[in-house]
Write a protein that holds these residues in place. Structure first.
Motif, PDB file in Angstrom:
ATOM      1  N   ARG A 107     -11.678   8.162 -39.893  1.00 39.99           N
ATOM      2  CA  ARG A 107     -12.362   7.748 -38.677  1.00 39.99           C
ATOM      3  C   ARG A 107     -13.176   8.898 -38.098  1.00 39.99           C
ATOM      4  N   VAL A 108     -14.318   8.549 -37.538  1.00 34.95           N
ATOM      5  CA  VAL A 108     -15.110   9.495 -36.764  1.00 34.95           C
ATOM      6  C   VAL A 108     -14.353   9.745 -35.473  1.00 34.95           C
ATOM      7  N   GLN A 109     -14.259  11.008 -35.078  1.00 30.43           N
ATOM      8  CA  GLN A 109     -13.502  11.361 -33.883  1.00 30.43           C
ATOM      9  C   GLN A 109     -14.426  12.030 -32.871  1.00 30.43           C
ATOM     10  N   GLY A 110     -14.721  11.336 -31.825  1.00 29.95           N
ATOM     11  CA  GLY A 110     -15.520  11.928 -30.761  1.00 29.95           C
ATOM     12  C   GLY A 110     -16.991  11.582 -30.840  1.00 29.95           C
ATOM     13  N   GLU A 111     -17.635  11.775 -29.713  1.00 28.80           N
ATOM     14  CA  GLU A 111     -19.034  11.399 -29.553  1.00 28.80           C
ATOM     15  C   GLU A 111     -19.976  12.205 -30.447  1.00 28.80           C
ATOM     16  N   LEU A 112     -19.775  13.522 -30.549  1.00 28.26           N
ATOM     17  CA  LEU A 112     -20.677  14.336 -31.350  1.00 28.26           C
ATOM     18  C   LEU A 112     -20.571  13.968 -32.832  1.00 28.26           C
ATOM     19  N   GLN A 113     -19.372  13.741 -33.321  1.00 27.50           N
ATOM     20  CA  GLN A 113     -19.223  13.307 -34.712  1.00 27.50           C
ATOM     21  C   GLN A 113     -19.955  11.991 -34.936  1.00 27.50           C
ATOM     22  N   ALA A 114     -19.806  11.057 -34.009  1.00 22.26           N
ATOM     23  CA  ALA A 114     -20.473   9.757 -34.130  1.00 22.26           C
ATOM     24  C   ALA A 114     -21.987   9.923 -34.129  1.00 22.26           C
ATOM     25  N   GLU A 115     -22.497  10.788 -33.273  1.00 23.95           N
ATOM     26  CA  GLU A 115     -23.938  11.000 -33.198  1.00 23.95           C
ATOM     27  C   GLU A 115     -24.471  11.680 -34.457  1.00 23.95           C
ATOM     28  N   ILE A 116     -23.719  12.611 -34.989  1.00 22.42           N
ATOM     29  CA  ILE A 116     -24.141  13.285 -36.228  1.00 22.42           C
ATOM     30  C   ILE A 116     -24.153  12.283 -37.386  1.00 22.42           C
ATOM     31  N   MET A 117     -23.132  11.457 -37.486  1.00 23.14           N
ATOM     32  CA  MET A 117     -23.114  10.445 -38.542  1.00 23.14           C
ATOM     33  C   MET A 117     -24.294   9.492 -38.384  1.00 23.14           C
ATOM     34  N   ALA A 118     -24.585   9.074 -37.157  1.00 27.67           N
ATOM     35  CA  ALA A 118     -25.719   8.164 -36.922  1.00 27.67           C
ATOM     36  C   ALA A 118     -27.032   8.810 -37.357  1.00 27.67           C
ATOM     37  N   VAL A 119     -27.197  10.091 -37.062  1.00 26.50           N
ATOM     38  CA  VAL A 119     -28.406  10.811 -37.482  1.00 26.50           C
ATOM     39  C   VAL A 119     -28.498  10.817 -38.998  1.00 26.50           C
ATOM     40  N   LEU A 120     -27.408  11.168 -39.671  1.00 32.03           N
ATOM     41  CA  LEU A 120     -27.464  11.264 -41.135  1.00 32.03           C
ATOM     42  C   LEU A 120     -27.615   9.903 -41.805  1.00 32.03           C
ATOM     43  N   TRP A 121     -27.049   8.863 -41.236  1.00 30.79           N
ATOM     44  CA  TRP A 121     -27.277   7.534 -41.800  1.00 30.79           C
ATOM     45  C   TRP A 121     -28.761   7.169 -41.666  1.00 30.79           C
ATOM     46  N   ARG A 122     -29.401   7.638 -40.603  1.00 33.26           N
ATOM     47  CA  ARG A 122     -30.816   7.342 -40.390  1.00 33.26           C
ATOM     48  C   ARG A 122     -31.727   8.192 -41.280  1.00 33.26           C
ATOM     49  N   ILE A 123     -31.468   9.512 -41.371  1.00 36.62           N
ATOM     50  CA  ILE A 123     -32.375  10.404 -42.115  1.00 36.62           C
ATOM     51  C   ILE A 123     -31.920  10.650 -43.555  1.00 36.62           C
ATOM     52  N   GLU A 124     -30.712  10.235 -43.890  1.00 33.98           N
ATOM     53  CA  GLU A 124     -30.130  10.298 -45.239  1.00 33.98           C
ATOM     54  C   GLU A 124     -29.617  11.666 -45.660  1.00 33.98           C
ATOM     55  N   ALA A 125     -30.260  12.747 -45.255  1.00 33.47           N
ATOM     56  CA  ALA A 125     -29.795  14.094 -45.606  1.00 33.47           C
ATOM     57  C   ALA A 125     -30.483  15.095 -44.694  1.00 33.47           C
ATOM     58  N   GLY A 126     -29.771  16.204 -44.422  1.00 33.37           N
ATOM     59  CA  GLY A 126     -30.405  17.229 -43.610  1.00 33.37           C
ATOM     60  C   GLY A 126     -29.560  18.473 -43.475  1.00 33.37           C
ATOM     61  N   THR A 127     -30.246  19.569 -43.177  1.00 31.29           N
ATOM     62  CA  THR A 127     -29.574  20.821 -42.854  1.00 31.29           C
ATOM     63  C   THR A 127     -29.066  20.741 -41.423  1.00 31.29           C
ATOM     64  N   VAL A 128     -28.256  21.707 -41.030  1.00 31.39           N
ATOM     65  CA  VAL A 128     -27.758  21.741 -39.652  1.00 31.39           C
ATOM     66  C   VAL A 128     -28.935  21.745 -38.672  1.00 31.39           C
ATOM     67  N   GLU A 129     -29.951  22.547 -38.963  1.00 31.52           N
ATOM     68  CA  GLU A 129     -31.105  22.620 -38.045  1.00 31.52           C
ATOM     69  C   GLU A 129     -31.820  21.272 -37.954  1.00 31.52           C
ATOM     70  N   ARG A 130     -31.980  20.604 -39.074  1.00 32.45           N
ATOM     71  CA  ARG A 130     -32.628  19.277 -39.045  1.00 32.45           C
ATOM     72  C   ARG A 130     -31.778  18.286 -38.269  1.00 32.45           C
ATOM     73  N   ILE A 131     -30.471  18.308 -38.499  1.00 31.56           N
ATOM     74  CA  ILE A 131     -29.567  17.401 -37.777  1.00 31.56           C
ATOM     75  C   ILE A 131     -29.655  17.672 -36.282  1.00 31.56           C
ATOM     76  N   ARG A 132     -29.599  18.957 -35.900  1.00 30.88           N
ATOM     77  CA  ARG A 132     -29.710  19.334 -34.478  1.00 30.88           C
ATOM     78  C   ARG A 132     -30.999  18.802 -33.875  1.00 30.88           C
ATOM     79  N   SER A 133     -32.092  18.921 -34.611  1.00 30.80           N
ATOM     80  CA  SER A 133     -33.388  18.489 -34.072  1.00 30.80           C
ATOM     81  C   SER A 133     -33.453  16.981 -33.866  1.00 30.80           C
ATOM     82  N   GLU A 134     -32.618  16.234 -34.592  1.00 32.39           N
ATOM     83  CA  GLU A 134     -32.603  14.771 -34.481  1.00 32.39           C
ATOM     84  C   GLU A 134     -31.632  14.269 -33.418  1.00 32.39           C
ATOM     85  N   LEU A 135     -30.736  15.132 -32.951  1.00 32.12           N
ATOM     86  CA  LEU A 135     -29.779  14.737 -31.922  1.00 32.12           C
ATOM     87  C   LEU A 135     -30.477  14.625 -30.576  1.00 32.12           C
ATOM     88  N   ALA A 136     -29.998  13.727 -29.735  1.00 35.47           N
ATOM     89  CA  ALA A 136     -30.514  13.620 -28.373  1.00 35.47           C
ATOM     90  C   ALA A 136     -30.238  14.935 -27.650  1.00 35.47           C
TER      91      ALA A 136
END
Length: 128
Positions: A6-35
């Motif tokens: 299970r995803v635990q917590g809001e940040l984990q959920a948001e990171i998973m949502a970003v990666l499901w949308r963009i398919e792959a990314g570095t930490v910097e790319r993931i950060r840039s896609e987060l609200a």
């Protein structure tokens, strides 16, 4: 269906949502896609990505100097596993009501898609 961690917590959920949308990314790319409110420090996002990888929700591979993270489970499989787990813990009457409420909340096109998926499942079961 195998139960995903299970995803635990809001940040984990948001990171998973970003990666499901963009398919792959570095930490910097993931950060840039987060609200903006969730963006946080580079090291915070990196730590959460590593924890998700350790728990089997993300895969990571070194590419050059950075790790690239990818979902290890599809969003549909994750949601399906989550719903199945919740329903398995409920009584039969509660499961029926919950499923009826979920189906009742679908719009017309989603309901048509669901009917087609149900027909496909029936055909596959009949072929076995």
């Amino acid at each position: 269906m195998d139960e995903s961690p299970r995803v635990q917590g809001e940040l984990q959920a948001e990171i998973m949502a970003v990666l499901w949308r963009i398919e792959a990314g570095t930490v910097e790319r993931i950060r840039s896609e987060l609200a903006e409110p969730s963006r946080g420090a580079y090291t915070t996002v990196q730590t959460v990505c590593n924890r998700l990888a350790e728990r089997g929700l993300l895969a990571r591979a070194r590419e050059g100097q950075a790790f690239v993270y990818r979902p290890a489970v599809t969003e549909a499989d994750y949601v399906s596993s989550s719903v199945s787990s919740a329903l398995a813990a409920a009584s039969a009457p509660a499961r029926r009501v919950a499923l009826a409420q979920l189906v009742g909340g679908l719009d017309v096109s989603e309901l048509a898609d669901l009917r087609e998926l149900a027909r496909r499942i029936e055909r596959e079961r009949g072929a076995r």
